[in-house]
Enzyme design. Structure first.
Site, PDB file in Angstrom:
ATOM      1  N   HIS A   1       3.752 -48.818 -25.094  1.00 20.64           N
ATOM      2  CA  HIS A   1       3.071 -50.046 -24.754  1.00 20.64           C
ATOM      3  C   HIS A   1       3.879 -51.195 -25.446  1.00 20.64           C
ATOM      4  CE1 HIS A   1      -0.035 -52.911 -24.620  1.00 20.64           C
ATOM      5  NE2 HIS A   1      -0.654 -52.290 -23.415  1.00 20.64           N
TER       6      HIS A   1
ATOM      7  N   ASN B   1      -6.968 -48.577 -20.517  1.00 23.05           N
ATOM      8  CA  ASN B   1      -6.445 -48.685 -21.916  1.00 23.05           C
ATOM      9  C   ASN B   1      -7.215 -49.488 -22.618  1.00 23.05           C
ATOM     10  OD1 ASN B   1      -5.247 -48.578 -24.322  1.00 23.05           O
ATOM     11  ND2 ASN B   1      -3.528 -50.057 -23.437  1.00 23.05           N
TER      12      ASN B   1
ATOM     13  N   GLU C   1       4.417 -53.746 -17.207  1.00 26.08           N
ATOM     14  CA  GLU C   1       3.399 -54.642 -17.886  1.00 26.08           C
ATOM     15  C   GLU C   1       4.269 -55.818 -18.529  1.00 26.08           C
ATOM     16  OE1 GLU C   1      -0.656 -52.377 -18.987  1.00 26.08           O
ATOM     17  OE2 GLU C   1       0.639 -52.284 -20.759  1.00 26.08           O
TER      18      GLU C   1
ATOM     19  N   SER D   1      -3.496 -58.252 -17.623  1.00 26.20           N
ATOM     20  CA  SER D   1      -4.437 -59.056 -16.949  1.00 26.20           C
ATOM     21  C   SER D   1      -5.100 -58.791 -15.306  1.00 26.20           C
ATOM     22  CB  SER D   1      -4.083 -60.882 -16.815  1.00 26.20           C
ATOM     23  OG  SER D   1      -3.815 -61.071 -18.138  1.00 26.20           O
TER      24      SER D   1
ATOM     25  N   GLY E   1      -3.334 -59.639 -21.680  1.00 26.75           N
ATOM     26  CA  GLY E   1      -4.495 -60.463 -22.599  1.00 26.75           C
ATOM     27  C   GLY E   1      -4.518 -61.914 -22.153  1.00 26.75           C
TER      28      GLY E   1
ATOM     29  N   GLU F   1       2.358 -53.479 -27.216  1.00 27.82           N
ATOM     30  CA  GLU F   1       1.988 -53.518 -28.785  1.00 27.82           C
ATOM     31  C   GLU F   1       2.507 -52.529 -29.675  1.00 27.82           C
ATOM     32  OE1 GLU F   1      -2.122 -53.554 -27.209  1.00 27.82           O
ATOM     33  OE2 GLU F   1      -1.724 -55.274 -26.279  1.00 27.82           O
TER      34      GLU F   1
ATOM     35  N   LYS G   1      -7.543 -49.589 -25.800  1.00 24.03           N
ATOM     36  CA  LYS G   1      -6.798 -49.927 -26.866  1.00 24.03           C
ATOM     37  C   LYS G   1      -7.521 -49.509 -28.326  1.00 24.03           C
ATOM     38  CE  LYS G   1      -4.431 -53.700 -24.061  1.00 24.03           C
ATOM     39  NZ  LYS G   1      -3.804 -54.721 -24.190  1.00 24.03           N
TER      40      LYS G   1
HETATM   41  P1  13P Z   1      -5.278 -56.417 -20.379  1.00 25.24           P
HETATM   42  O1  13P Z   1      -5.522 -55.990 -19.097  1.00 25.24           O
HETATM   43  O2  13P Z   1      -6.135 -56.939 -21.459  1.00 25.24           O
HETATM   44  O3  13P Z   1      -4.229 -57.887 -20.063  1.00 25.24           O
HETATM   45  O4  13P Z   1      -4.075 -55.526 -21.039  1.00 25.24           O
HETATM   46  C1  13P Z   1      -3.059 -54.861 -20.415  1.00 25.24           C
HETATM   47  C2  13P Z   1      -2.817 -53.934 -20.908  1.00 25.24           C
HETATM   48  O5  13P Z   1      -1.951 -54.144 -22.113  1.00 25.24           O
HETATM   49  C3  13P Z   1      -2.890 -52.455 -20.515  1.00 25.24           C
HETATM   50  O6  13P Z   1      -2.183 -51.640 -21.284  1.00 25.24           O
END
Ligand code: 13P
Length: 253
Positions: free
Chosen positions: A99, A12, A169, A215, A175, A101, A14
């Site tokens: 997601h 992803n 997740e 992560s 992150g 976010e 983002k």
């Molecule tokens: P990270 O791997 O940067 O923690 O992000 C995970 C994520 O949100 C994947 O959709």
């Protein structure tokens, strides 16, 4: 891992990536050798602006692409939205929906996420439905209850192993460099499989790929992938480095 399930490692990106960053995808394609191809599926979910060129560049390497979100609507006066059919037309096979976010920053509810997943399925995209608890919810001992409720509200009725991927997740692991213990991941993924079984029937649920995200790095991927019912990874930051993303894919293979 689940022996009978072919693992999926999805990146992803983002809101990262300009045309020049297609070089990352090209490097991943180069490293996706016969050995890896035989053992693991790879998908890259770049920003919507790059779905078409990424798909065109990756098709020969048998790497799939995906969107990061889609509209609940098929078409019409929805300025700024991207429909599932548009993503499919651009070459995508997957789309991430729900997601954290999106849930947090855009107020997406379970019902919104379910409508997006249904729109995806209608366009013959496989939705990667994301679920996960916050830090407070985990500390309050509610993680499993929260995730079960998200599943109940977000997963389309009648989904099958071929039309659904679920990504667990934990919000607090995204992150942050933090990850749950293998035991916590095992407990959650087992609970997710069981809940999907109650929702979709045991046979359908048994084949749904359950990804872990939050992560994931080359250093922890192998351990996470030994956990029962973890059938791959949804990778954020580390998917922007071809070398790291490939190392994670190797750990899943
Ligand atoms: P990270 O791997 O940067 O923690 O992000 C995970 C994520 O949100 C994947 O959709």
């Amino acid at each position: 891992m689940t022996r009978s399930i072919r693992p999926l490692v999805a990146g992803n990106w983002k809101m990262n990536g300009l045309k020049a960053d297609l070089a990352i995808a090209a490097e991943v394609a180069k490293g996706y050798d016969i050995g890896l191809k035989s053992a693991v599926d790879i998908a890259i979910c770049p920003p919507a602006s790059l779905v078409y060129p990424a798909s065109a560049a990756l098709i020969g390497a048998r790497i799939a692409t995906g969107g990061q979100d889609c509209s609940t609507q098929a078409s019409g006066a929805f300025t700024g939205e991207v429909s599932a059919a548009m993503l499919a037309d651009a070459g995508a096979a997957f789309v991430i929906v729900g997601h954290s976010e999106r849930r947090t920053l855009h107020g997406e509810t379970n019902a919104t996420v379910k409508a997006k997943a249904q729109a995806a399925q209608q366009a013959l995209l496989v939705p990667i439905v994301c679920v996960g608890e916050t830090k407070g919810e985990r500390e309050a001992g509610k993680a499993i209850a929260v995730v079960k409720k998200q599943l109940r509200g977000s997963v389309p009725d009648g989904a099958t192993a071929a039309t659904l991927v679920v990504a667990y997740e934990p919000v607090w692991a995204i992150g942050t460099g933090l990850t749950p213990t293998a035991a916590d991941v095992a407990e959650m993924h087992e609970a997710i499989r069981a809940e999907l079984g109650r929702m979709l029937g045991k046979a359908a649920a048994a084949g749904v790929r359950l990804l872990y995200g939050g992560s994931v790095k080359p250093s922890n991927a192998a351990e996470l992938m030994t956990v029962a019912h973890v059938d791959g990874a949804l990778v954020g930051g580390a998917s922007l480095k071809a070398e790291d993303f490939l190392a994670i894919a190797r750990a899943c293979a």
